[in-house]
Every structure is written in structure tokens, then in C-alpha cells.
Design an enzyme around this catalytic site. Sequence first.
Site, PDB file in Angstrom:
ATOM      1  N   HIS A 239     -15.636   8.179  -9.586  1.00  0.00           N
ATOM      2  CA  HIS A 239     -14.542   8.100  -8.558  1.00  0.00           C
ATOM      3  C   HIS A 239     -14.521   9.755  -7.754  1.00  0.00           C
ATOM      4  O   HIS A 239     -14.717  10.529  -8.335  1.00  0.00           O
ATOM      5  CB  HIS A 239     -13.384   7.819  -9.214  1.00  0.00           C
ATOM      6  CG  HIS A 239     -12.087   7.728  -8.498  1.00  0.00           C
ATOM      7  ND1 HIS A 239     -11.677   8.519  -7.876  1.00  0.00           N
ATOM      8  CD2 HIS A 239     -11.723   6.274  -8.231  1.00  0.00           C
ATOM      9  CE1 HIS A 239     -10.626   7.825  -7.208  1.00  0.00           C
ATOM     10  NE2 HIS A 239     -10.631   6.735  -7.234  1.00  0.00           N
ATOM     11  N   CYS A 277     -14.385   4.570  -3.427  1.00  0.00           N
ATOM     12  CA  CYS A 277     -12.875   4.519  -3.043  1.00  0.00           C
ATOM     13  C   CYS A 277     -12.602   4.990  -1.581  1.00  0.00           C
ATOM     14  O   CYS A 277     -12.578   5.887  -1.415  1.00  0.00           O
ATOM     15  CB  CYS A 277     -12.292   5.620  -4.094  1.00  0.00           C
ATOM     16  SG  CYS A 277     -10.324   5.348  -3.950  1.00  0.00           S
ATOM     17  N   HIS A 304     -13.052   0.525  -4.237  1.00  0.00           N
ATOM     18  CA  HIS A 304     -11.457   0.490  -4.200  1.00  0.00           C
ATOM     19  C   HIS A 304     -11.217   0.153  -2.592  1.00  0.00           C
ATOM     20  O   HIS A 304     -11.607   1.334  -1.868  1.00  0.00           O
ATOM     21  CB  HIS A 304     -10.809   1.768  -4.781  1.00  0.00           C
ATOM     22  CG  HIS A 304     -11.010   2.136  -6.029  1.00  0.00           C
ATOM     23  ND1 HIS A 304     -10.313   3.096  -6.613  1.00  0.00           N
ATOM     24  CD2 HIS A 304     -11.644   1.158  -7.066  1.00  0.00           C
ATOM     25  CE1 HIS A 304     -10.825   3.110  -8.009  1.00  0.00           C
ATOM     26  NE2 HIS A 304     -11.193   2.006  -8.375  1.00  0.00           N
ATOM     27  N   ASP A 353      -6.897  -1.376  -3.967  1.00  0.00           N
ATOM     28  CA  ASP A 353      -6.768  -0.116  -4.609  1.00  0.00           C
ATOM     29  C   ASP A 353      -5.311   0.059  -3.913  1.00  0.00           C
ATOM     30  O   ASP A 353      -5.075   0.451  -2.851  1.00  0.00           O
ATOM     31  CB  ASP A 353      -7.388   0.991  -4.365  1.00  0.00           C
ATOM     32  CG  ASP A 353      -7.262   2.463  -5.180  1.00  0.00           C
ATOM     33  OD1 ASP A 353      -6.457   1.988  -6.097  1.00  0.00           O
ATOM     34  OD2 ASP A 353      -7.502   3.219  -4.293  1.00  0.00           O
ATOM     35  N   HIS A 354      -3.994   0.046  -5.116  1.00  0.00           N
ATOM     36  CA  HIS A 354      -2.837   0.199  -4.586  1.00  0.00           C
ATOM     37  C   HIS A 354      -2.407  -0.734  -3.599  1.00  0.00           C
ATOM     38  O   HIS A 354      -2.957  -1.603  -2.925  1.00  0.00           O
ATOM     39  CB  HIS A 354      -2.583   1.503  -3.856  1.00  0.00           C
ATOM     40  CG  HIS A 354      -3.174   2.888  -4.607  1.00  0.00           C
ATOM     41  ND1 HIS A 354      -2.961   3.894  -4.227  1.00  0.00           N
ATOM     42  CD2 HIS A 354      -3.678   2.781  -6.191  1.00  0.00           C
ATOM     43  CE1 HIS A 354      -3.630   4.941  -5.186  1.00  0.00           C
ATOM     44  NE2 HIS A 354      -4.034   4.237  -6.366  1.00  0.00           N
ATOM     45  N   TYR A 370       0.667   0.432  -8.040  1.00  0.00           N
ATOM     46  CA  TYR A 370       0.222  -0.897  -8.854  1.00  0.00           C
ATOM     47  C   TYR A 370       1.425  -1.836  -9.089  1.00  0.00           C
ATOM     48  O   TYR A 370       1.414  -2.416 -10.000  1.00  0.00           O
ATOM     49  CB  TYR A 370      -0.497  -0.205 -10.170  1.00  0.00           C
ATOM     50  CG  TYR A 370      -1.730   0.510  -9.605  1.00  0.00           C
ATOM     51  CD1 TYR A 370      -2.845  -0.168  -9.675  1.00  0.00           C
ATOM     52  CD2 TYR A 370      -1.697   1.873  -9.688  1.00  0.00           C
ATOM     53  CE1 TYR A 370      -4.048   0.510  -9.792  1.00  0.00           C
ATOM     54  CE2 TYR A 370      -2.732   2.390  -9.503  1.00  0.00           C
ATOM     55  CZ  TYR A 370      -3.923   2.055  -9.315  1.00  0.00           C
ATOM     56  OH  TYR A 370      -5.059   2.626  -9.177  1.00  0.00           O
TER      57      TYR A 370
END
Length: 395
Positions: A239, A277, A304, A353-354, A370
Site C-alpha cells: 500500500h 490505492c 482501493h 475505499d472510504h 468506514y
Amino acid sequence: MRESWRWFGPNDPVSLAEVRQTGATDIVSALHDIPIGDVWPRTAIQVHKSLIEKDNAAMAPLNWTVVESIPVHEDIKLAAPGHETYIDAWIETLKNLAAEGVKTVCYNFMPVIDWTRTDLRYQLPSGAFSLRFDQDKFAAFDLFVLKRAGAENDYSGDEYERARHLFAAMASEEISDLTRTIIAGLPGKMTDAYSLEDFRKALARYHGVDHDVLRKNLFGFLAKILPHAEMAGVKLAIHPDDPPWDMFGLPRVICTPDDLDKLFAALPSPANGMTLCVGTYGSRPDNDLPQMALDYSERIHFAHLRGVTRDPQEQRSFYEASHLDSDIDMIRVVRHLLGNEQALQREIFIRPDHGHLMMGDVSRTSNPGYSAIGRMKGLAEIRGVIRAIEATNSP
Ligand code: DNO
């Protein structure tokens, strides 16, 4: 594409029953209770897995397929005396996971801190809340709260002044919120939570560790891990450092394509892969995300998906915009990821992601970034993109 969803375990306010309703099929998870550096016992992995998969016979199946993350002990990042024991433990964990069928492993190599934001409730014009990183607030913390030795050398005169003004106007409540947000940690972080004093000590350990040293330590770690990953059929997915630049005088070495090129040139093993990501890499204007999705086709095992919009004046400040509408061309990213899958005849895992904190989630407990509804919105939008591209491509 395998639609996945990060689940923090039994204490996650978003239940597995809710995750199932989003249409995700794969679970991204970790054993967050095990201290950093300890082996994850096979039995503990089995218990976690059966929790996730227990209703699979009766309901739409959810499978634990991705780990995010196995934490990397600071001693490994520093190659401190005795760090080999921690590497051995990491290998044991990797093998135990693989034996239970969990074969995609996300990890990171950020010294001292994991992902960092300054605002956890940044209100958008829609009324929903998002996460934000504000470079001036960060500088204010570094210079005037942490009072890091030598910090003034890392900021221009103008940056220093902006931070000073901002700090002078902050109420003590805001200062403690900012401190907590930066050093006590965000969900899913793979480093310890610190007090200010411990944080200073943790930073001090990196005195003399520059990019070359940290990179050498990362490569040394991977040289030991990769043969085991290959044998166990595990795909590693590093990551990026979030945000992708040096912070607190610490070197960060997974920020740009140049960093990735060095990594893959030094260790070409097919098990050596990356997490694309999108939001993290996209926090830098010089990272071209659609191009990266193309260039690293064989290395991307996990993606992500998240949008980021940078401030026009200070490009290091950003907020997490909606998944499709941001500074990043998400449609082209998804199109290239789908193209890679076709060309290489394999599937990758993606996850929203989020997500924004919105609607009913505003009044319920949730982990910053999240929450359920905002992530479900992101996933649903991305699913729409995938279906549209697939339909356009089919004969
Ligand atoms: C934040 C996440 C990070 C990430 C780790 C990967 O939302 O992207 O917690 O999981 O840095 O090791």
C-alpha cells in the site's frame, strides 16, 4: 472484478449482514487484536474466517480473501538488531493465512505513522461529511504542538506564517482533536497509537534513516518474504504511503511510479505486487492514475477506489471527494483495470475505499471513512461503471 469490503472484525459497527446487502462478495480483514509483531495463530485465523463465512450456506456468500494488513514491526523498518525474529513471525502469519485460503496480502512500509488526516468531519456542500488533509493544519501541529526539532527547516517562510496564524486561532479543544487525529490513529492503521512523548521517541529512532536506508530495509524484508509468498501462492500488495510524501522528517518510499519501478526492478518476483490505492496516489498531481493502472497491470492485485480533490492553491491539501467526481479520472482507471483483467485472464479485488458520512450513519457510531452508506454509494457507483464498460465491450 471481485467487489470487496473492509470489515474490522466483530467490533466493526457495520455488521456482516449489512455488508452482504451491499452486494460485495469478498471481505478484506485483519486480526486487529493481535499485537504488532506477534504471529497470527492458525486457530485465530480459522475463528475469524468462520465468523465471516458462517451464513454462506443460507445466504449470499461472503468470503475472507484479502488481508489488510499484516502490520510490519518498526524494528523491521529500521532493520534494528533482532528484527529477524519479527520477519520470521511475519512469514509464519503469511503461511497460516495461506493455509486458510487467504492469499492476497496488503501491507505498508510507512515509518511511525500510517495514513494521516487532519479533519475527520469536513462538511461538504451536500451536508455529508468527508475526510480531509490540510497541509497548514498539519504544519501547525508539527511546528507548534509537537515542536519537532528542526521542523522549521521543512517549511517555507510563507508556510510557516500560515501555520502560525492558524495555530494562534485554534481553541484548545481543536488542538487536542488535531493531536488525537494525527497521532492516536485512524481505523485500520498498522502502527501503534502514541502519546506526544512516545511519538517524539518513535520519530527519534529514525534519526539518520534516509530514503536509501529505508528502501534498503524494505527490499531486505521482501527478499526474505517473497520466496515464502511464492511457495504459498500469496500475492503481496504494498500500500502506498498516505499522503504520498515525506512527513515529520521521515522518509517515505512508496509514493510515485519511480518508487514502484525501483521496487519491482530490485525484486521482480511475481508475488511482489501492489495495491493501487487510487486516492492515495492521486493526492499528488504528478501521479497519473489511469496511466499507472495501465503500466502496472501485472503488479496490481488489489485496488482501493476513492476520489480526491486537491485545493487549487495548496496542492498538498485535499478532501476525499465522491468516488466518481474528483480530480481523478476514475472511469478511465476502472476501464484500464478491466482491460488488464481481460488481457491477463485473471481477477483483481477492488474495494470502495472510504465513503462519506451521510444520512442515518451521521447519528450512529462509525469508524472514520468506514461508514456503511457512504461506502455503499461508492461501491454502487463503481459497479455501475463496471457494468456499463462491460456492456459496451461485449459483442
Ligand atoms: C486507510 C487504509 C490504511 C491501509 C494501510 C495498509 O483507510 O488505506 O489503513 O489499510 O495503510 O497497510
